[in-house]
Design a protein around this motif. Structure first.
Motif, PDB file in Angstrom:
ATOM      1  N   ASN A 400      28.646 121.940 -10.538  1.00 43.79           N
ATOM      2  CA  ASN A 400      27.363 121.452  -9.726  1.00 43.79           C
ATOM      3  C   ASN A 400      26.377 122.361  -9.329  1.00 43.79           C
ATOM      4  OD1 ASN A 400      27.767 118.618 -10.060  1.00 43.79           O
ATOM      5  ND2 ASN A 400      29.188 118.500  -8.565  1.00 43.79           N
ATOM      6  N   ILE A 401      26.765 123.313  -8.531  1.00 46.82           N
ATOM      7  CA  ILE A 401      26.023 124.499  -8.242  1.00 46.82           C
ATOM      8  C   ILE A 401      25.359 125.075  -9.157  1.00 46.82           C
ATOM      9  CG2 ILE A 401      26.040 126.743  -6.842  1.00 46.82           C
ATOM     10  CD1 ILE A 401      28.493 125.655  -5.380  1.00 46.82           C
ATOM     11  N   THR A 403      24.672 123.878 -12.270  1.00 43.91           N
ATOM     12  CA  THR A 403      23.590 123.119 -12.673  1.00 43.91           C
ATOM     13  C   THR A 403      22.375 123.118 -12.131  1.00 43.91           C
ATOM     14  OG1 THR A 403      25.457 121.336 -13.634  1.00 43.91           O
ATOM     15  CG2 THR A 403      23.175 120.580 -13.195  1.00 43.91           C
ATOM     16  N   LEU A 404      22.469 123.040 -10.786  1.00 45.68           N
ATOM     17  CA  LEU A 404      21.194 122.950  -9.842  1.00 45.68           C
ATOM     18  C   LEU A 404      20.349 124.489  -9.987  1.00 45.68           C
ATOM     19  CD1 LEU A 404      22.595 121.282  -6.589  1.00 45.68           C
ATOM     20  CD2 LEU A 404      21.007 120.162  -8.412  1.00 45.68           C
ATOM     21  N   ALA A 405      21.253 125.417  -9.752  1.00 44.35           N
ATOM     22  CA  ALA A 405      20.643 126.718 -10.067  1.00 44.35           C
ATOM     23  C   ALA A 405      19.970 126.995 -11.542  1.00 44.35           C
ATOM     24  CB  ALA A 405      21.731 127.857  -9.917  1.00 44.35           C
ATOM     25  N   HIS A 407      18.619 124.492 -13.044  1.00 40.90           N
ATOM     26  CA  HIS A 407      17.358 123.758 -13.455  1.00 40.90           C
ATOM     27  C   HIS A 407      16.312 124.378 -12.517  1.00 40.90           C
ATOM     28  CE1 HIS A 407      19.561 120.294 -15.160  1.00 40.90           C
ATOM     29  NE2 HIS A 407      18.582 119.768 -15.421  1.00 40.90           N
ATOM     30  N   GLU A 408      16.529 125.244 -11.725  1.00 38.08           N
ATOM     31  CA  GLU A 408      15.589 125.859 -10.843  1.00 38.08           C
ATOM     32  C   GLU A 408      15.149 127.323 -11.597  1.00 38.08           C
ATOM     33  OE1 GLU A 408      16.183 125.767  -6.598  1.00 38.08           O
ATOM     34  OE2 GLU A 408      16.184 123.590  -6.708  1.00 38.08           O
ATOM     35  N   LEU A 410      16.843 129.642 -11.744  1.00 33.85           N
ATOM     36  CA  LEU A 410      17.389 130.943 -11.039  1.00 33.85           C
ATOM     37  C   LEU A 410      18.958 131.114 -11.729  1.00 33.85           C
ATOM     38  CD1 LEU A 410      16.291 130.049  -7.546  1.00 33.85           C
ATOM     39  CD2 LEU A 410      15.340 131.744  -9.102  1.00 33.85           C
ATOM     40  N   ASP A 411      18.701 132.088 -12.564  1.00 33.52           N
ATOM     41  CA  ASP A 411      20.036 132.505 -13.399  1.00 33.52           C
ATOM     42  C   ASP A 411      20.961 133.394 -12.658  1.00 33.52           C
ATOM     43  OD1 ASP A 411      20.884 132.141 -16.379  1.00 33.52           O
ATOM     44  OD2 ASP A 411      21.135 134.038 -15.962  1.00 33.52           O
ATOM     45  N   ALA A 412      20.482 133.900 -11.940  1.00 34.12           N
ATOM     46  CA  ALA A 412      21.413 135.001 -11.036  1.00 34.12           C
ATOM     47  C   ALA A 412      22.115 134.236 -10.114  1.00 34.12           C
ATOM     48  CB  ALA A 412      20.641 136.480 -10.504  1.00 34.12           C
ATOM     49  N   HIS A 413      21.541 133.206  -9.646  1.00 34.15           N
ATOM     50  CA  HIS A 413      22.313 132.258  -8.613  1.00 34.15           C
ATOM     51  C   HIS A 413      23.570 131.850  -9.538  1.00 34.15           C
ATOM     52  CE1 HIS A 413      18.736 132.934  -6.214  1.00 34.15           C
ATOM     53  NE2 HIS A 413      19.365 132.059  -5.274  1.00 34.15           N
ATOM     54  N   ARG A 415      24.992 132.801 -11.990  1.00 31.30           N
ATOM     55  CA  ARG A 415      25.962 133.736 -12.479  1.00 31.30           C
ATOM     56  C   ARG A 415      26.905 134.080 -11.226  1.00 31.30           C
ATOM     57  NH1 ARG A 415      24.188 137.413 -17.218  1.00 31.30           N
ATOM     58  NH2 ARG A 415      22.729 136.016 -18.257  1.00 31.30           N
TER      59      ARG A 415
ATOM     60  N   ALA B  77      24.792 116.394  -9.405  1.00 33.95           N
ATOM     61  CA  ALA B  77      24.919 117.622  -8.692  1.00 33.95           C
ATOM     62  C   ALA B  77      23.925 117.283  -7.558  1.00 33.95           C
ATOM     63  CB  ALA B  77      24.597 118.594  -9.432  1.00 33.95           C
ATOM     64  N   TYR B 128      11.127 123.449  -6.416  1.00 40.67           N
ATOM     65  CA  TYR B 128      12.657 123.521  -6.373  1.00 40.67           C
ATOM     66  C   TYR B 128      13.013 122.044  -5.696  1.00 40.67           C
ATOM     67  CZ  TYR B 128      12.232 128.683  -6.964  1.00 40.67           C
ATOM     68  OH  TYR B 128      12.009 129.847  -7.296  1.00 40.67           O
ATOM     69  N   SER B 251      21.527 137.798  -6.762  1.00 40.19           N
ATOM     70  CA  SER B 251      21.092 136.344  -7.005  1.00 40.19           C
ATOM     71  C   SER B 251      19.876 136.349  -5.745  1.00 40.19           C
ATOM     72  CB  SER B 251      22.140 135.397  -6.435  1.00 40.19           C
ATOM     73  OG  SER B 251      22.623 135.544  -5.092  1.00 40.19           O
ATOM     74  N   GLU B 254      16.780 138.286  -7.476  1.00 40.28           N
ATOM     75  CA  GLU B 254      15.623 137.653  -8.439  1.00 40.28           C
ATOM     76  C   GLU B 254      14.676 136.859  -8.049  1.00 40.28           C
ATOM     77  OE1 GLU B 254      17.619 134.866 -11.152  1.00 40.28           O
ATOM     78  OE2 GLU B 254      18.837 133.685  -9.643  1.00 40.28           O
ATOM     79  N   LEU B 285      20.128 139.907 -17.156  1.00 40.23           N
ATOM     80  CA  LEU B 285      19.390 138.705 -16.165  1.00 40.23           C
ATOM     81  C   LEU B 285      18.129 138.512 -16.750  1.00 40.23           C
ATOM     82  CD1 LEU B 285      19.713 139.604 -12.415  1.00 40.23           C
ATOM     83  CD2 LEU B 285      21.032 137.946 -13.867  1.00 40.23           C
ATOM     84  N   ARG B 287      15.569 137.108 -15.245  1.00 38.30           N
ATOM     85  CA  ARG B 287      14.649 137.622 -14.112  1.00 38.30           C
ATOM     86  C   ARG B 287      14.837 139.036 -13.859  1.00 38.30           C
ATOM     87  NH1 ARG B 287      11.912 132.879 -11.700  1.00 38.30           N
ATOM     88  NH2 ARG B 287      11.837 133.990  -9.567  1.00 38.30           N
ATOM     89  N   PRO B 351      24.629 131.207  -3.470  1.00 38.74           N
ATOM     90  CA  PRO B 351      24.078 130.129  -3.816  1.00 38.74           C
ATOM     91  C   PRO B 351      24.943 128.825  -3.571  1.00 38.74           C
ATOM     92  CG  PRO B 351      24.414 131.835  -5.756  1.00 38.74           C
ATOM     93  CD  PRO B 351      25.097 132.157  -4.385  1.00 38.74           C
ATOM     94  N   TYR B 355      22.372 125.789  -2.167  1.00 38.48           N
ATOM     95  CA  TYR B 355      22.229 124.529  -2.905  1.00 38.48           C
ATOM     96  C   TYR B 355      23.173 123.206  -2.533  1.00 38.48           C
ATOM     97  CZ  TYR B 355      19.929 126.752  -6.551  1.00 38.48           C
ATOM     98  OH  TYR B 355      18.813 127.364  -7.214  1.00 38.48           O
TER      99      TYR B 355
END
Lengths: 429, 429
Positions: A400-401, A403-405, A407-408, A410-413, A415, B77, B128, B251, B254, B285, B287, B351, B355
């Motif tokens: 779930n976390i 998914t939300l990251a 959608h924003e 924020l890929d490093a979040h 990862r 989520a 966001y 995280s 970025e 990454l 970003r 994260p 989130y």
């Protein structure tokens, strides 16, 4: 005092935020204190206060000497007030909490006092011992380990620091006191000097230079709200004593020319009787010039058709002080949305709260009771969220976390979670 | 990523408060909105967003259409996050209290929600959904009856409002949404227009124009703190997984070029391993340009002699986010004085808090954790003091109150008490 229907009244006071010259002067003072430290404080004391300062810090001997200079009756009253203020503010204290979840996670909120708070106290005639108690005691109740006071070395014909101020500070537990005032004192508290370590928050009233300096250093440190012109509104019916109402209106009006004192009433008789009483009592006041101008410019007796309409008027005005002197005052309490302090019944005169009962007299002014509160213990506490996530909880919530990251964007979040799911999931699987 | 002794490091970021031109532009926009209301909002939408607005208010149909556009996984989520955020913030809720004294007096504190709160939500890529939940839910828990959202009608290649934002608003219980952004939206919330009634407080992030507008209208309404550049500090020992630490640092990095990501550790091995991991992960990454600049300019691996020294470094930095990944993380909790959110142990990756876990992700930035707190329910409540003094209490305390008032030269205050003592004392005697 003008009498008019409430529907025709609105309170308009333009608040002055200082001239460009005053702003520039304050900026220069702050920069000089940041650069030269104590030397700048000594220079400005000479320049503005006409005082050559040897020791910046007030000594224990001076505090003891101050005790010898104040009346026994003052000390008794001050101490009883301090007990009441402390007891009321202790009720506001909050504690940290932690919650254990079924999955082994722990969430909570750590609540802690600020480390160091600076209290500005004006000098001379505007030096109010009651304000020392009202500002220092909530900080003390919050557990602030370092409460420091600054006050001008001398002002307008008074030599040295007012002994009543020193005694009030000592009674409130403030032992670190510096003889420095004005914008330079605010700068010292914000940035520190050789003698005065920087604070985390600055509270207390002051003149326009102090107010501008507080606005300027906000961000580097926290500040309390900057007081605007103040108000009293009295909501009264025909059971109210006109002489009491008039006296209470005048007790606010004597503060300064921009103060506003307003009666809201459905009783024509009370309106007329208060009008006459205000005139009569005004003529006897030592501060009648100030009070008369305040009453003329910002005072009013507003007539309404009902107390219900009156409550609406009160909520629109959002007064700093509200007195409700009606037959069943408690019946109206839950309908008052906006007021700094609410005084109920004929014996709860505003000065009871200004000095003695226990609640704070530092209140939201100029209509800000819509969104602000009296000075209170929370103003000297800070919170930190606490998050302990168990492995079980992370494996359960991880997707779930992610998914939300994602959608924003924020890929490093995402990862940071994925790397754990991969490793811990592998180990488990 | 540079590795250096903690004693040689200090974090210096000059925060930009807008150019004079930006400030002037914001002032003009605010004045125009105050003067022309909705017409000004339409004009600026055309001018800045290139959009001709028919209806300012977003319709129920649009909100329903937004639900059709978002993934099921996103909705799931989001809803679970909302449940967690609501549950955590409900623990912060406070109630009014009244205390009956032995003399019949009653003292108390009325605690009530603000009446109307405006939530600013940026448009485009910086929109966001998690921020919508984090800002709206505490207000909702506080009991704010009117929560209103404003968001730009379109931004940078995106037509209309991001459906994820609309869905997040609806899930947080926000039903009053206007398509207006920038400084003009802040002005509308502060002063009201024909279509948008004025609010008591404005919260939520925005670009420099939004931040300047919020600073400018502060006083007319309340605002939340204006976010500065943000930070993560990880305090870790040799038990920490270097890959986890590196991922968590990135995280934060970025977010933007001014973000700061710092590891504090007594372990040379961990320091070196994290340095290598940051380089490795950074290259993958999306970003990476932003993150690389943040790491280069404001990132650091700080070596300390002990975790105790590390705690001191943390308290000096007062980070927005703090992770403690050491053998017994709870042992350090009470020694952390300054941090917005504290994440304990290897599974509490930042994260998780951004989130999902429940605590707020709106946190004090740029060292202000020394005196500020995460956004919380108190930010949407206001307090009023309540004072009901009995006749007995007034007769007992009256002389003390008069003494204090006279020592402050406030004669009308003393008289408001005297007039009652005289009349009530006479009646009694």
């Amino acid at each position: 005092m003008r009498v008019m229907p409430a529907s025709e009244f609105s309170l308009q006071r333009e608040v002055e935020y200082g001239t460009p010259e005053q702003n520039e002067s304050v900026q220069r003072i702050i920069e000089e204190v940041r650069r030269d430290g104590d030397a700048a404080l000594r220079k400005f004391a000479q320049q503005f206060d006409g005082v050559k300062i040897e020791e910046l810090r007030v000594t224990q001997e001076e505090i003891e000497a101050a005790y010898a200079q104040v009346d026994e009756s003052f000390l008794t009253a001050l101490r009883e007030a301090a007990v009441n203020i402390r007891r009321f503010h202790e009720k506001q204290m909050r504690n940290s909490w932690m919650d254990l979840q079924a999955d082994g996670s722990i969430l909570g909120q750590a609540i802690r006092p600020l480390r160091r708070v600076g209290l500005y106290v004006p000098g001379g005639k505007a030096a109010y011992p009651s304000s020392v108690l009202m500002n220092a005691i909530p900080a003390q109740v919050a557990g602030v380990p370092e409460i420091v006071m600054v006050t001008p070395p001398a002002t307008a014909g008074l030599e040295g620091i007012n002994p009543h101020i020193l005694v009030a500070a000592a009674e409130a537990g403030v032992r670190e006191i510096y003889r420095v005032g004005g914008a330079q004192a605010v700068a010292a508290l914000a940035y520190g000097t050789e003698s005065i370590p920087a604070a985390d928050k600055i509270v207390g009233p002051g003149n326009i230079y102090v107010a501008l300096a507080k606005r300027s250093v906000f961000g580097a440190v926290d500040i309390d709200s900057i007081a605007g012109p103040s108000e009293i509104v009295v909501l009264a019916d025909e059971t109210a004593d006109a002489a009491y109402v008039a006296a209470d209106l005048l007790s606010q009006a004597e503060h300064d020319e921009m103060a506003s004192a307003i009666l809201v009433t459905p009783s024509r008789e009370l309106a007329e009787a208060v009008r006459l009483e205000v005139d009569r009592q005004l003529s006897e006041l030592p501060r009648r010039d100030i009070a008369a101008q305040s009453i003329r410019d910002y005072g009013a007796i507003l007539t309404v058709d009902s107390l219900t309409e009156g409550v609406g008027v009160v909520n629109r005005l959002a007064p700093e002080h509200l007195e409700i002197i009606v037959r069943e005052p408690f019946d109206y309490l839950s309908r008052i949305e906006n007021a700094g302090a609410i005084f109920l019944g004929p014996y709860s005169s505003e000065p009871v709260g200004d000095y003695f009962a226990g609640p704070n007299h530092v209140l939201p002014t100029n209509g800000t009771a819509r969104f602000s509160s009296p000075l209170n213990v929370d103003d000297f506490l800070k919170k930190s969220s606490v998050i302990y996530y168990s492995k079980e909880a992370l494996l359960r919530d991880g997707e779930n976390i992610i998914t939300l990251a994602r959608h924003e964007g924020l890929d490093a979040h995402a990862r940071a979670i994925e790397i754990r799911l991969k490793k811990e999931g592998d180990q488990r699987g």
